[in-house]
Motif scaffolding. Sequence first.
Motif, PDB file in Angstrom:
ATOM      1  N   PRO A 250      10.435  -7.431 -51.869  1.00  0.00           N
ATOM      2  CA  PRO A 250       9.206  -8.393 -51.712  1.00  0.00           C
ATOM      3  C   PRO A 250       9.724  -9.244 -50.255  1.00  0.00           C
ATOM      4  O   PRO A 250       8.310  -8.516 -49.633  1.00  0.00           O
ATOM      5  N   LEU A 251      10.173  -9.191 -49.619  1.00  0.00           N
ATOM      6  CA  LEU A 251      10.900  -9.838 -48.745  1.00  0.00           C
ATOM      7  C   LEU A 251      10.882  -8.506 -47.946  1.00  0.00           C
ATOM      8  O   LEU A 251      10.253  -8.596 -46.209  1.00  0.00           O
ATOM      9  N   GLY A 252      11.576  -7.657 -48.379  1.00  0.00           N
ATOM     10  CA  GLY A 252      11.396  -6.413 -47.236  1.00  0.00           C
ATOM     11  C   GLY A 252      10.250  -5.587 -46.896  1.00  0.00           C
ATOM     12  O   GLY A 252       9.957  -5.546 -45.836  1.00  0.00           O
ATOM     13  N   ARG A 253       9.102  -5.942 -47.949  1.00  0.00           N
ATOM     14  CA  ARG A 253       7.353  -5.451 -47.365  1.00  0.00           C
ATOM     15  C   ARG A 253       7.250  -5.968 -46.582  1.00  0.00           C
ATOM     16  O   ARG A 253       6.451  -5.548 -45.836  1.00  0.00           O
ATOM     17  N   GLU A 254       7.304  -7.353 -46.437  1.00  0.00           N
ATOM     18  CA  GLU A 254       6.685  -8.628 -45.967  1.00  0.00           C
ATOM     19  C   GLU A 254       7.691  -8.233 -43.827  1.00  0.00           C
ATOM     20  O   GLU A 254       6.332  -8.187 -43.555  1.00  0.00           O
ATOM     21  N   LEU A 255       8.195  -7.987 -44.046  1.00  0.00           N
ATOM     22  CA  LEU A 255       9.218  -8.201 -43.097  1.00  0.00           C
ATOM     23  C   LEU A 255       9.193  -6.676 -42.688  1.00  0.00           C
ATOM     24  O   LEU A 255       8.088  -7.026 -40.811  1.00  0.00           O
ATOM     25  N   ALA A 256       8.666  -5.255 -43.288  1.00  0.00           N
ATOM     26  CA  ALA A 256       7.727  -4.529 -42.450  1.00  0.00           C
ATOM     27  C   ALA A 256       6.783  -4.552 -41.875  1.00  0.00           C
ATOM     28  O   ALA A 256       7.150  -4.271 -41.029  1.00  0.00           O
ATOM     29  N   LEU A 257       6.050  -5.313 -42.781  1.00  0.00           N
ATOM     30  CA  LEU A 257       4.450  -5.390 -41.986  1.00  0.00           C
ATOM     31  C   LEU A 257       4.791  -6.115 -41.032  1.00  0.00           C
ATOM     32  O   LEU A 257       4.004  -6.263 -39.318  1.00  0.00           O
ATOM     33  N   GLN A 258       5.290  -7.645 -41.067  1.00  0.00           N
ATOM     34  CA  GLN A 258       5.230  -8.314 -39.494  1.00  0.00           C
ATOM     35  C   GLN A 258       6.432  -7.095 -38.105  1.00  0.00           C
ATOM     36  O   GLN A 258       5.698  -7.609 -37.038  1.00  0.00           O
ATOM     37  N   LEU A 259       7.101  -6.780 -38.664  1.00  0.00           N
ATOM     38  CA  LEU A 259       8.097  -6.108 -37.241  1.00  0.00           C
ATOM     39  C   LEU A 259       6.569  -4.602 -37.262  1.00  0.00           C
ATOM     40  O   LEU A 259       7.999  -3.981 -35.962  1.00  0.00           O
ATOM     41  N   CYS A 260       6.075  -3.771 -38.100  1.00  0.00           N
ATOM     42  CA  CYS A 260       5.574  -3.014 -37.498  1.00  0.00           C
ATOM     43  C   CYS A 260       6.311  -1.734 -38.147  1.00  0.00           C
ATOM     44  O   CYS A 260       6.666  -0.557 -37.036  1.00  0.00           O
ATOM     45  N   VAL A 261       7.792  -2.083 -39.399  1.00  0.00           N
ATOM     46  CA  VAL A 261       8.521  -0.604 -38.820  1.00  0.00           C
ATOM     47  C   VAL A 261       7.772   0.042 -40.372  1.00  0.00           C
ATOM     48  O   VAL A 261       7.426  -0.270 -41.081  1.00  0.00           O
ATOM     49  N   PRO A 262       7.503   1.057 -39.975  1.00  0.00           N
ATOM     50  CA  PRO A 262       6.746   2.171 -40.845  1.00  0.00           C
ATOM     51  C   PRO A 262       7.231   2.862 -42.570  1.00  0.00           C
ATOM     52  O   PRO A 262       9.327   2.705 -42.085  1.00  0.00           O
ATOM     53  N   LEU A 263       7.039   2.413 -43.648  1.00  0.00           N
ATOM     54  CA  LEU A 263       7.964   3.100 -44.545  1.00  0.00           C
ATOM     55  C   LEU A 263       7.502   4.525 -44.637  1.00  0.00           C
ATOM     56  O   LEU A 263       6.251   4.111 -45.476  1.00  0.00           O
ATOM     57  N   VAL A 264       7.965   5.681 -44.301  1.00  0.00           N
ATOM     58  CA  VAL A 264       7.654   7.246 -44.944  1.00  0.00           C
ATOM     59  C   VAL A 264       7.860   7.644 -45.791  1.00  0.00           C
ATOM     60  O   VAL A 264       9.013   7.401 -46.498  1.00  0.00           O
ATOM     61  N   ALA A 265       6.806   7.137 -46.518  1.00  0.00           N
ATOM     62  CA  ALA A 265       7.432   8.231 -47.665  1.00  0.00           C
ATOM     63  C   ALA A 265       7.226  10.036 -47.457  1.00  0.00           C
ATOM     64  O   ALA A 265       6.203  10.574 -47.163  1.00  0.00           O
ATOM     65  N   ASP A 266       7.708  10.310 -48.188  1.00  0.00           N
ATOM     66  CA  ASP A 266       8.316  11.494 -49.051  1.00  0.00           C
ATOM     67  C   ASP A 266       7.017  12.518 -49.125  1.00  0.00           C
ATOM     68  O   ASP A 266       5.720  11.871 -50.201  1.00  0.00           O
ATOM     69  N   GLY A 267       6.112  13.465 -48.822  1.00  0.00           N
ATOM     70  CA  GLY A 267       5.252  13.696 -49.168  1.00  0.00           C
ATOM     71  C   GLY A 267       5.256  15.253 -50.451  1.00  0.00           C
ATOM     72  O   GLY A 267       5.966  15.812 -50.577  1.00  0.00           O
TER      73      GLY A 267
END
Length: 267
Positions: A250-267
């Motif tokens: 949960p903290l990782g997801r929230e921090l990714a939003l705050q720091l604008c770190v893209p989570l790139v899903a495999d297509g």
Amino acid sequence: MEEKQLQELVALVISRLAQRLGADGRRGHLIVVFSAATVAFQEAIRQVRFLVLDGFKVKLAFSPTADEFFGQAVRNELAGFPHVGQVEPTKWLSELTEARAVVSPLLSVNTVSKVSQLIADNLVTNLILHALFTGKPVILAGNGADPSGSGRTKLGFDKGNPALSRAISDRMRTATDYGCRLTDVHQLGEAVNSILGSETNLTPESREHPPRPDRRPLNRRGKVVTAADIRHAHRVGAAIRISSGSLITPLGRELALQLCVPLVADG
């Protein structure tokens, strides 16, 4: 190899792994109090582990009955996790002063009844009430006390006079009126993060440098993505590649939003 040596080896492995997953203690202290409720015990332990992995230091405190019933089991379950200690009974007030919040993953009927009546006759009730007196957040998982909860009904605790259930509900509402935040044990970590904020040491400068699109994504496919991974990706200016098998804290997801770190899903 003797059992004690094996336990020490396992604890060492857990400690090193946990630190790599984000258990750096940089978010400050939490006091985690255990009363003698046993509903969702394993989930309570799981949530405490998540708090450690989310960067909190944890100090444990037990009511006398809880310590007798399962205190050693809790300590064994958390063995090896870094930044986990125990509140010294003679120094509880100074340790409370340093803590950011008091958290209870196992709230009993006895404890919520005492808190609602301002009775501080053991370490746990002292910590909860004095946290309220000093304006510190108190987050309580009410599964062990909630008369309508599935955990208590599975144990057959819903067969008594309805007046008993109403009395417990009244005491829980009183605790809420005093400032306690009640939550489900499965959402305990999320509640703590929501109340305390996701990060304490982010500088304005760190928020101004989003990942560079030309940097190759870091591969975390099929792995746990933690706040530490997000901070590392932000430092090097990279995105993080994930898959359907990836687990994001949960903290990782929230921090990714705050720091604008893209989570790139495999297509």
